[in-house]
Design an enzyme around this catalytic site. Structure first.
Site, PDB file in Angstrom:
ATOM      1  N   HIS A 153       0.363  -1.179  -0.178  1.00 55.61           N
ATOM      2  CA  HIS A 153      -0.215  -0.237   0.014  1.00 55.61           C
ATOM      3  C   HIS A 153       1.048   0.944   0.024  1.00 55.61           C
ATOM      4  O   HIS A 153       0.631   1.857  -0.094  1.00 55.61           O
ATOM      5  CB  HIS A 153      -0.875  -0.837   0.770  1.00 55.61           C
ATOM      6  CG  HIS A 153      -2.321   0.047   0.829  1.00 55.61           C
ATOM      7  ND1 HIS A 153      -2.918   0.587  -0.249  1.00 55.61           N
ATOM      8  CD2 HIS A 153      -3.236   0.732   1.540  1.00 55.61           C
ATOM      9  CE1 HIS A 153      -3.958   1.048  -0.797  1.00 55.61           C
ATOM     10  NE2 HIS A 153      -5.119   1.682   1.221  1.00 55.61           N
TER      11      HIS A 153
ATOM     12  N   ASN B  46      -7.085   6.804   3.676  1.00 52.47           N
ATOM     13  CA  ASN B  46      -7.832   6.947   3.609  1.00 52.47           C
ATOM     14  C   ASN B  46      -8.948   8.011   4.030  1.00 52.47           C
ATOM     15  O   ASN B  46      -9.890   8.916   3.118  1.00 52.47           O
ATOM     16  CB  ASN B  46      -8.909   5.669   4.010  1.00 52.47           C
ATOM     17  CG  ASN B  46      -9.122   6.220   5.414  1.00 52.47           C
ATOM     18  OD1 ASN B  46      -8.048   6.883   5.905  1.00 52.47           O
ATOM     19  ND2 ASN B  46     -10.154   5.414   6.239  1.00 52.47           N
TER      20      ASN B  46
ATOM     21  N   ASP C  68      -0.726   2.164  -5.278  1.00 55.15           N
ATOM     22  CA  ASP C  68      -0.243   0.772  -5.660  1.00 55.15           C
ATOM     23  C   ASP C  68      -1.653   0.656  -6.120  1.00 55.15           C
ATOM     24  O   ASP C  68      -2.998   1.402  -6.161  1.00 55.15           O
ATOM     25  CB  ASP C  68      -0.816  -0.257  -4.386  1.00 55.15           C
ATOM     26  CG  ASP C  68      -2.052   0.423  -2.934  1.00 55.15           C
ATOM     27  OD1 ASP C  68      -1.719   2.009  -3.029  1.00 55.15           O
ATOM     28  OD2 ASP C  68      -2.802  -0.649  -2.872  1.00 55.15           O
TER      29      ASP C  68
ATOM     30  N   ASN D 283     -10.044   3.694  -1.647  1.00 58.34           N
ATOM     31  CA  ASN D 283      -9.573   4.647  -1.073  1.00 58.34           C
ATOM     32  C   ASN D 283      -8.732   6.037  -0.915  1.00 58.34           C
ATOM     33  O   ASN D 283      -9.634   7.201  -0.519  1.00 58.34           O
ATOM     34  CB  ASN D 283      -9.867   3.943   0.375  1.00 58.34           C
ATOM     35  CG  ASN D 283     -10.963   3.412   0.611  1.00 58.34           C
ATOM     36  OD1 ASN D 283     -12.034   3.313   0.326  1.00 58.34           O
ATOM     37  ND2 ASN D 283     -10.693   2.856   1.168  1.00 58.34           N
TER      38      ASN D 283
END
Length: 185
Positions: free
Chosen positions: A19, A66, A91, A112
């Site tokens: 991530h 997020n 990613d 997100n």
């Protein structure tokens, strides 16, 4: 002036996870462009560099993925940067590990971090460098996959993709979107 944003999660627990591909690509860019001074501003770690006469702000939002749109919006307001002058490195599950794809605007693929940026900027019209991490094996939850460290040959693919993402940004700045897509997509 352009804003180059790498998406990731802050802190040692997330360092070099899938991530955090955006953070790793920004670190690669910073090394190539000899960024020597990082500061915290607008909720992000930033470094100012020049590339071929153009001023760039490299940024790693220090909020969680997020809610990364807040720092991006603040940086845009502070430096008067239009969404069209933003490049976001992130990613991407739907791209094979070790590869990148570049696009302008379009869908957010359930990401997100991208949703947060689109929400705060009220547009999807910015450039994305999508860094392939592939889908999780078997029935592994996506959250476990993206927050895990790649191992063995997957580590090589991940490192290759983050380096390619940095290269794609530099190529984009020199050659524009169409030629970058022809080369990297």
């Amino acid at each position: 002036m352009r804003l180059i944003v790498g998406l990731g999660n802050p802190g040692d627990d997330y360092a070099h996870t899938r991530h955090n591909a955006g953070f790793d690509a920004i670190d690669d860019l910073a090394e190539q462009l000899r960024a020597t001074y990082w500061k915290t501003e607008c909720g992000a770690l930033t470094a100012k560099v020049k590339y071929r006469g153009e001023e760039l702000i490299l940024a790693k939002p220090q909020s969680y993925m997020n809610v990364s749109g807040g720092p991006v919006k603040q940086l845009c307001a502070t430096y008067r940067i239009a969404p069209a002058d933003i490049v976001v490195i992130h990613d991407e599950l739907d791209i094979d590990p070790g590869t990148v794809r570049v696009k302008f605007g379009g869908g957010l693929a359930g990401h997100n971090g991208l949703k947060s940026i689109a929400d705060k900027l009220q547009t999807k019209d910015w450039t994305r460098v999508r860094t392939g991490i592939g889908r999780p094996p078997g029935r592994m939850p996506v959250a476990d996959w993206v927050l895990s460290l790649p191992k063995k040959e997957a580590r090589d693919d991940f490192d290759q993709a983050t380096h390619l993402a940095a290269e794609a940004v530099l190529f984009l700045l020199e050659n524009g979107l169409e030629k970058t897509q022809q080369r990297f997509n």
